[in-house]
Motif scaffolding. Structure first.
Motif, PDB file in Angstrom:
ATOM      1  N   VAL A 285       2.065 -25.724 -58.562  1.00 52.91           N
ATOM      2  CA  VAL A 285       1.503 -24.387 -59.667  1.00 52.91           C
ATOM      3  C   VAL A 285       1.562 -25.076 -60.726  1.00 52.91           C
ATOM      4  CG1 VAL A 285       1.684 -22.613 -57.799  1.00 52.91           C
ATOM      5  CG2 VAL A 285       3.487 -23.162 -59.239  1.00 52.91           C
ATOM      6  N   ALA A 286       2.527 -25.619 -61.194  1.00 49.57           N
ATOM      7  CA  ALA A 286       2.607 -26.272 -62.412  1.00 49.57           C
ATOM      8  C   ALA A 286       1.526 -27.178 -62.947  1.00 49.57           C
ATOM      9  CB  ALA A 286       4.039 -26.757 -62.684  1.00 49.57           C
ATOM     10  N   ALA A 287       1.258 -28.359 -61.801  1.00 49.09           N
ATOM     11  CA  ALA A 287       0.237 -29.088 -61.924  1.00 49.09           C
ATOM     12  C   ALA A 287      -1.126 -28.525 -62.131  1.00 49.09           C
ATOM     13  CB  ALA A 287       0.350 -30.308 -60.689  1.00 49.09           C
ATOM     14  N   VAL A 288      -1.551 -27.587 -61.231  1.00 52.70           N
ATOM     15  CA  VAL A 288      -2.604 -26.802 -61.314  1.00 52.70           C
ATOM     16  C   VAL A 288      -3.081 -26.474 -62.875  1.00 52.70           C
ATOM     17  CG1 VAL A 288      -3.726 -24.667 -60.718  1.00 52.70           C
ATOM     18  CG2 VAL A 288      -2.781 -25.894 -58.938  1.00 52.70           C
ATOM     19  N   VAL A 289      -2.081 -25.974 -63.418  1.00 50.78           N
ATOM     20  CA  VAL A 289      -2.141 -25.584 -64.797  1.00 50.78           C
ATOM     21  C   VAL A 289      -2.615 -26.569 -65.888  1.00 50.78           C
ATOM     22  CG1 VAL A 289      -1.343 -24.349 -66.889  1.00 50.78           C
ATOM     23  CG2 VAL A 289      -1.062 -23.354 -64.528  1.00 50.78           C
ATOM     24  N   SER A 290      -1.514 -27.627 -65.748  1.00 51.28           N
ATOM     25  CA  SER A 290      -1.656 -28.589 -66.531  1.00 51.28           C
ATOM     26  C   SER A 290      -3.041 -29.633 -66.399  1.00 51.28           C
ATOM     27  CB  SER A 290      -0.347 -29.806 -66.657  1.00 51.28           C
ATOM     28  OG  SER A 290      -0.196 -29.991 -65.170  1.00 51.28           O
ATOM     29  N   TYR A 291      -3.329 -29.996 -65.228  1.00 54.72           N
ATOM     30  CA  TYR A 291      -4.312 -30.745 -64.800  1.00 54.72           C
ATOM     31  C   TYR A 291      -5.743 -29.820 -64.966  1.00 54.72           C
ATOM     32  CZ  TYR A 291      -1.538 -34.508 -63.426  1.00 54.72           C
ATOM     33  OH  TYR A 291      -0.808 -35.485 -63.342  1.00 54.72           O
ATOM     34  N   SER A 292      -5.652 -28.702 -64.838  1.00 58.71           N
ATOM     35  CA  SER A 292      -6.996 -27.723 -65.081  1.00 58.71           C
ATOM     36  C   SER A 292      -7.394 -27.905 -66.500  1.00 58.71           C
ATOM     37  CB  SER A 292      -6.845 -26.236 -64.663  1.00 58.71           C
ATOM     38  OG  SER A 292      -6.781 -26.101 -63.302  1.00 58.71           O
ATOM     39  N   PHE A 293      -6.033 -27.659 -67.453  1.00 57.77           N
ATOM     40  CA  PHE A 293      -6.630 -27.950 -68.789  1.00 57.77           C
ATOM     41  C   PHE A 293      -6.809 -29.479 -69.149  1.00 57.77           C
ATOM     42  CE2 PHE A 293      -4.332 -29.518 -72.799  1.00 57.77           C
ATOM     43  CZ  PHE A 293      -4.914 -28.609 -73.882  1.00 57.77           C
ATOM     44  N   LEU A 294      -6.158 -30.498 -68.532  1.00 59.35           N
ATOM     45  CA  LEU A 294      -6.535 -31.721 -68.927  1.00 59.35           C
ATOM     46  C   LEU A 294      -7.950 -32.128 -68.679  1.00 59.35           C
ATOM     47  CD1 LEU A 294      -5.617 -34.545 -69.851  1.00 59.35           C
ATOM     48  CD2 LEU A 294      -4.838 -35.122 -67.502  1.00 59.35           C
ATOM     49  N   TYR A 295      -8.551 -31.757 -67.652  1.00 60.09           N
ATOM     50  CA  TYR A 295      -9.952 -31.982 -67.099  1.00 60.09           C
ATOM     51  C   TYR A 295     -10.768 -30.982 -67.533  1.00 60.09           C
ATOM     52  CZ  TYR A 295      -7.394 -35.509 -64.082  1.00 60.09           C
ATOM     53  OH  TYR A 295      -6.669 -36.486 -63.792  1.00 60.09           O
ATOM     54  N   GLY A 296     -10.506 -29.694 -67.252  1.00 62.66           N
ATOM     55  CA  GLY A 296     -11.316 -28.650 -67.468  1.00 62.66           C
ATOM     56  C   GLY A 296     -11.737 -28.649 -68.794  1.00 62.66           C
ATOM     57  N   PHE A 297     -10.791 -28.247 -69.720  1.00 63.89           N
ATOM     58  CA  PHE A 297     -10.773 -27.931 -71.134  1.00 63.89           C
ATOM     59  C   PHE A 297     -11.350 -29.213 -71.863  1.00 63.89           C
ATOM     60  CE2 PHE A 297      -8.779 -27.890 -75.323  1.00 63.89           C
ATOM     61  CZ  PHE A 297      -9.138 -26.943 -75.870  1.00 63.89           C
ATOM     62  N   THR A 298     -11.071 -30.655 -71.338  1.00 64.67           N
ATOM     63  CA  THR A 298     -11.594 -31.709 -71.975  1.00 64.67           C
ATOM     64  C   THR A 298     -13.125 -31.653 -71.621  1.00 64.67           C
ATOM     65  OG1 THR A 298      -9.615 -32.724 -71.645  1.00 64.67           O
ATOM     66  CG2 THR A 298     -11.711 -34.194 -72.304  1.00 64.67           C
ATOM     67  N   GLY A 420     -14.680 -28.395 -60.517  1.00 65.00           N
ATOM     68  CA  GLY A 420     -16.041 -28.639 -59.973  1.00 65.00           C
ATOM     69  C   GLY A 420     -16.797 -27.545 -59.646  1.00 65.00           C
ATOM     70  N   ALA A 421     -16.052 -26.610 -58.819  1.00 63.24           N
ATOM     71  CA  ALA A 421     -16.683 -25.205 -58.339  1.00 63.24           C
ATOM     72  C   ALA A 421     -17.167 -24.342 -59.730  1.00 63.24           C
ATOM     73  CB  ALA A 421     -15.429 -24.649 -57.370  1.00 63.24           C
ATOM     74  N   LEU A 422     -16.131 -24.313 -60.472  1.00 70.59           N
ATOM     75  CA  LEU A 422     -16.455 -23.120 -61.366  1.00 70.59           C
ATOM     76  C   LEU A 422     -17.559 -23.604 -62.370  1.00 70.59           C
ATOM     77  CD1 LEU A 422     -12.868 -21.857 -62.021  1.00 70.59           C
ATOM     78  CD2 LEU A 422     -14.771 -20.776 -60.702  1.00 70.59           C
ATOM     79  N   PHE A 423     -17.326 -24.877 -62.755  1.00 73.69           N
ATOM     80  CA  PHE A 423     -18.399 -25.447 -63.566  1.00 73.69           C
ATOM     81  C   PHE A 423     -19.584 -25.743 -63.093  1.00 73.69           C
ATOM     82  CE2 PHE A 423     -14.718 -27.633 -66.517  1.00 73.69           C
ATOM     83  CZ  PHE A 423     -14.698 -26.323 -67.174  1.00 73.69           C
ATOM     84  N   GLU A 425     -23.211 -27.770 -62.563  1.00 72.04           N
ATOM     85  CA  GLU A 425     -23.652 -29.112 -63.265  1.00 72.04           C
ATOM     86  C   GLU A 425     -22.945 -29.161 -64.644  1.00 72.04           C
ATOM     87  OE1 GLU A 425     -26.350 -30.792 -61.902  1.00 72.04           O
ATOM     88  OE2 GLU A 425     -26.177 -29.636 -60.028  1.00 72.04           O
ATOM     89  N   ARG A 426     -22.666 -28.188 -65.182  1.00 72.09           N
ATOM     90  CA  ARG A 426     -22.308 -28.403 -66.597  1.00 72.09           C
ATOM     91  C   ARG A 426     -20.947 -27.427 -66.951  1.00 72.09           C
ATOM     92  NH1 ARG A 426     -25.989 -28.636 -71.488  1.00 72.09           N
ATOM     93  NH2 ARG A 426     -24.143 -29.704 -72.417  1.00 72.09           N
ATOM     94  N   ALA A 427     -20.113 -28.153 -67.940  1.00 68.53           N
ATOM     95  CA  ALA A 427     -19.003 -27.266 -68.225  1.00 68.53           C
ATOM     96  C   ALA A 427     -19.291 -26.277 -69.225  1.00 68.53           C
ATOM     97  CB  ALA A 427     -17.915 -28.281 -68.939  1.00 68.53           C
ATOM     98  N   THR A 428     -19.803 -25.151 -68.914  1.00 72.44           N
ATOM     99  CA  THR A 428     -20.229 -24.089 -69.771  1.00 72.44           C
ATOM    100  C   THR A 428     -18.939 -23.160 -70.425  1.00 72.44           C
ATOM    101  OG1 THR A 428     -20.659 -22.591 -67.991  1.00 72.44           O
ATOM    102  CG2 THR A 428     -22.535 -23.944 -68.708  1.00 72.44           C
ATOM    103  N   THR A 429     -18.977 -22.399 -71.191  1.00 65.35           N
ATOM    104  CA  THR A 429     -18.213 -21.457 -71.799  1.00 65.35           C
ATOM    105  C   THR A 429     -17.753 -20.562 -70.776  1.00 65.35           C
ATOM    106  OG1 THR A 429     -18.705 -21.807 -73.960  1.00 65.35           O
ATOM    107  CG2 THR A 429     -17.480 -19.765 -73.624  1.00 65.35           C
ATOM    108  N   GLY A 430     -18.710 -20.016 -70.015  1.00 65.61           N
ATOM    109  CA  GLY A 430     -18.438 -19.131 -68.929  1.00 65.61           C
ATOM    110  C   GLY A 430     -17.686 -19.606 -67.729  1.00 65.61           C
ATOM    111  N   GLY A 431     -18.140 -20.832 -67.304  1.00 63.25           N
ATOM    112  CA  GLY A 431     -17.145 -21.571 -66.474  1.00 63.25           C
ATOM    113  C   GLY A 431     -15.718 -21.938 -67.079  1.00 63.25           C
ATOM    114  N   MET A 432     -15.532 -22.108 -68.305  1.00 59.45           N
ATOM    115  CA  MET A 432     -14.373 -22.329 -68.671  1.00 59.45           C
ATOM    116  C   MET A 432     -13.317 -21.088 -68.870  1.00 59.45           C
ATOM    117  SD  MET A 432     -12.265 -24.483 -70.449  1.00 59.45           S
ATOM    118  CE  MET A 432     -11.067 -23.884 -69.601  1.00 59.45           C
ATOM    119  N   HIS A 433     -14.232 -19.633 -69.009  1.00 55.64           N
ATOM    120  CA  HIS A 433     -13.260 -18.715 -68.929  1.00 55.64           C
ATOM    121  C   HIS A 433     -12.752 -18.554 -67.362  1.00 55.64           C
ATOM    122  CE1 HIS A 433     -15.302 -17.149 -72.832  1.00 55.64           C
ATOM    123  NE2 HIS A 433     -14.248 -18.057 -72.999  1.00 55.64           N
ATOM    124  N   ASP A 434     -13.712 -18.632 -66.506  1.00 56.30           N
ATOM    125  CA  ASP A 434     -13.283 -18.531 -65.136  1.00 56.30           C
ATOM    126  C   ASP A 434     -12.111 -19.311 -64.796  1.00 56.30           C
ATOM    127  OD1 ASP A 434     -15.203 -16.845 -64.625  1.00 56.30           O
ATOM    128  OD2 ASP A 434     -16.849 -18.189 -63.965  1.00 56.30           O
TER     129      ASP A 434
END
Length: 463
Positions: A285-298, A420-423, A425-434
């Protein structure tokens, strides 16, 4: 004139052999640098090959899938044969992967290069943990907090500075430079590994008697992870059969490992060590958070916020700075439980801040978010590493530390699949919030599991 041989000068009997630090650190950073540097390269690679975000997510998952399978296997081999030969094999694979990725003509070849790279980066961390344990036994210093802290700081430094380095490399030589960096790193690991690492095997096993590889167990373990990843990458009711394969293969793996004399993963040892299993769950669960930030936020910084790859890397730089400061200040302290509780709470706060981001959020506010993520970055990984060091069976420290990475990579695969599921085609702001809500729930689970785990107090006493 005789040729030089590795380790020609005997180390002092009362001190950790500091010549080992260079190959230990360099080998251990191969995985985090390739895990993080790809974060800023996903968008340029997608543009170069016309691939959607859901397709480039495989560049992340492929490395973690290969490493998740390889880490416990290589860790077990390190326990039996010692670290040197596995370290050199891994460095060679990393070098080959760097060459293949640099000249890859398609995204499929890039994914194959990441698979090779995943297996190549398996040896560094278990080899380092093995060396720390063996040096502790040689010197009589059973609590090498300084060495463990140095190793943790090095790996998390690279993990967080990776996007910044990737942005610089992309600005200079394009996205292919993020693969080419493995060429000099692989060569350096080969040279240092040959010159410095000792030629000895574990005292807990006799390699001359041969090691019978549990090929069936390895196959079942790999089937479990592959089917689980394919299901997570295609979250549809029509793909539920993959989840069925995961359950059947996982159950078959557990039964198999209970019956063989020399199992791939000794389920009996880990099943009897509940605190260690809880630590592994905490790592997921710790890695889920840190890697979601690393890949999703970037990705969102580039797609949703419109920053360049180099600018996105610079925005992430404060996470690196804060993480290093926090790890340096808290590393020598033995209070593992306190570090984990504060780190989990900090993760929860930082994830909540992501819910307030938008396409026109000021850069300085984005920097505040990255500063907040630096606190758990400096606390959680170091605490998890120290916990495994003291909870694991000393005779299986290589396999146990390899499994820690395996569970962390499982969290990384979950994070990649969620992105990949929440974004789409593109990493939108709505997907970032999800994705942020997904991270909030994960951080909350980490906090609850940590607060309720009283066995962590025993780790501090043992230190």
């Amino acid at each position: 004139m005789t040729s030089a041989s590795p380790r020609t000068h005997a180390p002092r009997p009362d001190r950790f052999d500091r010549r080992l630090l260079a190959p230990m650190i360099l080998g251990s950073i191969l995985n985090p640098i390739n895990s993080s540097i790809i974060a800023v390269a996903l968008v340029p690679i997608a543009a170069a090959f016309g691939a959607p975000a859901s397709r480039t997510a495989w560049l992340v998952s492929a490395l973690y899938l290969a490493t998740s399978i390889g880490q416990p296997l290589v860790g077990r081999l390190v326990d039996v044969f010692g670290p040197r030969r596995l370290f050199l094999i891994g460095a060679s694979l990393a070098l080959i992967a760097g060459i293949v990725g640099t000249f890859a003509p398609s995204i499929g070849v890039l994914i194959a290069a990441r698979v090779i790279l995943g297996f190549g980066t398996c040896a560094g961390y278990p080899a380092s943990m093995y060396l720390i344990r063996s040096e502790g036994e040689r010197t009589g210093v059973q609590s090498p907090a300084g060495v463990l802290t140095a190793l943790s700081i090095a790996t998390q430094t690279i993990a967080v500075i990776g996007p910044t380095l990737g942005g610089v490399l992309i600005g200079v030589g394009g996205w292919r430079a993020t693969f080419a960096v493995n060429i000099p790193l692989g060569i350096a690991c080969l040279v240092l590994g040959y010159l410095v690492l000792p030629k000895h095997a574990s005292s807990g096993a006799d390699p001359s008697s041969g090691l019978r590889l549990d090929l069936v167990g390895i196959l079942l373990f790999a089937t479990t992870l592959v089917s689980l990843l394919l299901f997570l990458m295609n979250l549809h009711a029509s793909m539920a059969w993959l989840l069925g394969i995961t359950i059947v293969a996982g159950a078959g793996f557990a039964l198999r490992e209970l019956r063989v004399d020399d199992p791939f993963i000794d389920v009996r040892v880990f099943a009897g060590n509940v605190p260690l299993l809880v630590t592994y769950a905490r790592a997921v669960v710790a890695a889920v958070v840190s890697y979601s930030f690393l890949y999703g936020f970037t990705q969102w910084l580039e797609d949703g916020r419109g920053l360049s790859a180099s600018s996105a890397g610079l925005v992430l730089l404060p996470t690196f700075a804060v993480g290093i400061i926090v790890a340096t200040l808290t590393g020598p302290r033995p209070q593992v439980r306190g570090k984990l509780i504060v780190g989990a709470a900090a993760q929860l706060v930082a994830c909540s801040l992501l819910l307030f981001t938008s396409a026109d959020t000021a850069v300085w506010l984005l920097v505040v978010v990255t500063l907040a993520f630096g606190v758990p970055q400096g606390l959680v990984n170091l605490a998890l590493q120290n916990t495994v060091y003291y909870q694991a069976d000393p005779a299986r420290i290589g396999a146990s530390s390899g499994l820690l990475r395996t569970f962390m990579y499982l969290g990384a695969m979950l994070a990649s699949s969620a992105s990949g599921a929440l974004f789409g085609e593109r990493a939108t702001t709505g997907g970032m919030h999800d994705l942020a809500w997904f991270m909030v729930v994960s951080a909350g689970i980490l906090l609850v599991v940590t607060v309720t785990d009283r066995t962590l107090k025993n780790v501090t006493r043992r230190e």
